[in-house]
Structure formats: C-alpha cells, structure tokens
Design a protein around this motif. Structure first.
Motif, PDB file in Angstrom:
ATOM      1  N   GLU A  81     -19.435   9.442 -15.960  1.00  0.00           N
ATOM      2  CA  GLU A  81     -18.746   8.402 -15.269  1.00  0.00           C
ATOM      3  C   GLU A  81     -19.896   7.312 -14.655  1.00  0.00           C
ATOM      4  O   GLU A  81     -19.977   6.417 -14.602  1.00  0.00           O
ATOM      5  CB  GLU A  81     -18.198   9.061 -14.035  1.00  0.00           C
ATOM      6  N   ASN A 127     -20.608   3.388 -15.045  1.00  0.00           N
ATOM      7  CA  ASN A 127     -20.656   2.659 -13.859  1.00  0.00           C
ATOM      8  C   ASN A 127     -21.691   1.652 -14.393  1.00  0.00           C
ATOM      9  O   ASN A 127     -21.805   0.383 -14.066  1.00  0.00           O
ATOM     10  CB  ASN A 127     -21.122   3.524 -12.518  1.00  0.00           C
ATOM     11  N   TYR A 128     -22.865   2.160 -14.870  1.00  0.00           N
ATOM     12  CA  TYR A 128     -23.954   1.320 -15.315  1.00  0.00           C
ATOM     13  C   TYR A 128     -23.361   0.315 -16.344  1.00  0.00           C
ATOM     14  O   TYR A 128     -24.044  -0.808 -16.135  1.00  0.00           O
ATOM     15  CB  TYR A 128     -24.926   2.462 -15.902  1.00  0.00           C
ATOM     16  N   CYS A 169     -20.600  -0.971 -16.827  1.00  0.00           N
ATOM     17  CA  CYS A 169     -19.724  -1.748 -16.181  1.00  0.00           C
ATOM     18  C   CYS A 169     -20.435  -2.950 -15.480  1.00  0.00           C
ATOM     19  O   CYS A 169     -20.339  -3.967 -15.541  1.00  0.00           O
ATOM     20  CB  CYS A 169     -18.698  -1.080 -15.249  1.00  0.00           C
ATOM     21  N   SER A 170     -21.341  -2.429 -14.740  1.00  0.00           N
ATOM     22  CA  SER A 170     -22.178  -3.389 -13.758  1.00  0.00           C
ATOM     23  C   SER A 170     -23.024  -4.426 -14.735  1.00  0.00           C
ATOM     24  O   SER A 170     -23.517  -5.568 -14.204  1.00  0.00           O
ATOM     25  CB  SER A 170     -23.171  -2.475 -12.883  1.00  0.00           C
ATOM     26  N   SER A 181     -18.710   1.050 -21.260  1.00  0.00           N
ATOM     27  CA  SER A 181     -18.150   1.690 -19.965  1.00  0.00           C
ATOM     28  C   SER A 181     -16.827   2.383 -20.211  1.00  0.00           C
ATOM     29  O   SER A 181     -16.635   3.422 -19.902  1.00  0.00           O
ATOM     30  CB  SER A 181     -18.072   0.487 -18.912  1.00  0.00           C
ATOM     31  N   TYR A 183     -15.932   6.038 -19.389  1.00  0.00           N
ATOM     32  CA  TYR A 183     -14.973   6.718 -18.607  1.00  0.00           C
ATOM     33  C   TYR A 183     -13.982   7.468 -19.200  1.00  0.00           C
ATOM     34  O   TYR A 183     -13.501   8.362 -18.522  1.00  0.00           O
ATOM     35  CB  TYR A 183     -14.311   5.604 -17.849  1.00  0.00           C
ATOM     36  N   HIS A 185     -10.492   1.943 -13.200  1.00  0.00           N
ATOM     37  CA  HIS A 185     -11.151   1.346 -14.377  1.00  0.00           C
ATOM     38  C   HIS A 185     -10.417   0.692 -15.382  1.00  0.00           C
ATOM     39  O   HIS A 185     -10.701   0.589 -16.364  1.00  0.00           O
ATOM     40  CB  HIS A 185     -12.360   2.276 -14.912  1.00  0.00           C
TER      41      HIS A 185
END
Length: 136
Positions: A72, A76-77, A79-80, A87, A91, A114
């Motif tokens: 997860e 997040n990494y 996704c950012s 991502s 997920y 997400h």
C-alpha cells in the motif's frame, strides 16, 4: 514537519538495532520506515529499493499484514509520482494481502480510495491460486 522527521529518524535508529537482533520481527518494519523517510526528504532514488526490500523481508518471514502495508505504501509512492500502472498493481496486491490477513474493511477501503476495480479473478491471479502464505 521537521519534528516528525526527527522523530522518524530516531525511531529508525531504534528499529535498526532491533532488526539486527531479530530480523524476523523487525527487518521489514525498519526497511519500510527507511523508505518512508527517504520519500519524505526527497531521496526518491533510495525509496523504491527500500520499499521493495521491505516487501521481500515481509515475504521471507511470512508477514502477510506487513506485506499488505508495504505494498500500500509503495502504491502511495508510485501514485504521488504519477505512475498509475505501478500504483494500481501495488494497491491490488495490498488488497489481496489485507483480505488474506482478514482485514477486509481495510482492503475494501482501498477500492474506492484508489478507484480499483477488483474482481475475484484478480485476487486469484495475484495469489497464484495456491497458498495464502506469501513464502510459498
């Protein structure tokens, strides 16, 4: 903020000592905290290998819940960083491992948060249909 980074660095130092004495219990936590710290201070080239090392350590020790959390946070990494494909894959894996661990509510929160489209086939695919144990 700076205070939280300082506290995180202090905890990393403690976890490093604990990980040296008990790899099975603390190694993946220490690596995950290092990855989050590297990400927080902008050392992105160090973050991904640390996330992956944490995932490997959690797999080696059969820690499904730690594996879910690491996927997860790696998600997040990505996704950012604007990497939607990676991502989403992270997920999806987090979802499967949370479900295997029995944290259904946590897994279900990932879906709308997400924009995941999970179906039973995806879960079977990720698990390889053989075992709940990530070491197998």
């Amino acid at each position: 903020d700076d205070q939280r980074l300082k506290q995180g660095k202090q905890m990393m130092e403690k976890l490093e000592k604990w990980a040296q004495s008990s790899h099975a219990a603390f190694e993946n936590k220490w690596l995950l905290l290092k990855a989050e710290y590297a990400n927080s201070i902008g050392e992105h080239d160090k973050a991904v290998p640390l996330y992956k090392a944490s995932i490997n350590a959690a797999q080696d020790h059969g820690d499904i819940h730690e594996l879910a959390l690491a996927f997860e946070l790696l998600g997040n990494y990505y996704c950012s960083a604007g990497d939607g494909a990676n991502s989403n894959e992270c997920y999806r894996k987090a979802y499967v491992y949370y479900k295997q661990w029995g944290a259904t509510a946590v897994a279900e929160k990932l879906t709308p948060k997400h924009n995941l489209r999970m179906d039973p086939g995806a879960c079977i695919e990720l698990r390889s249909g053989k075992s709940k144990n990530p070491r197998d």
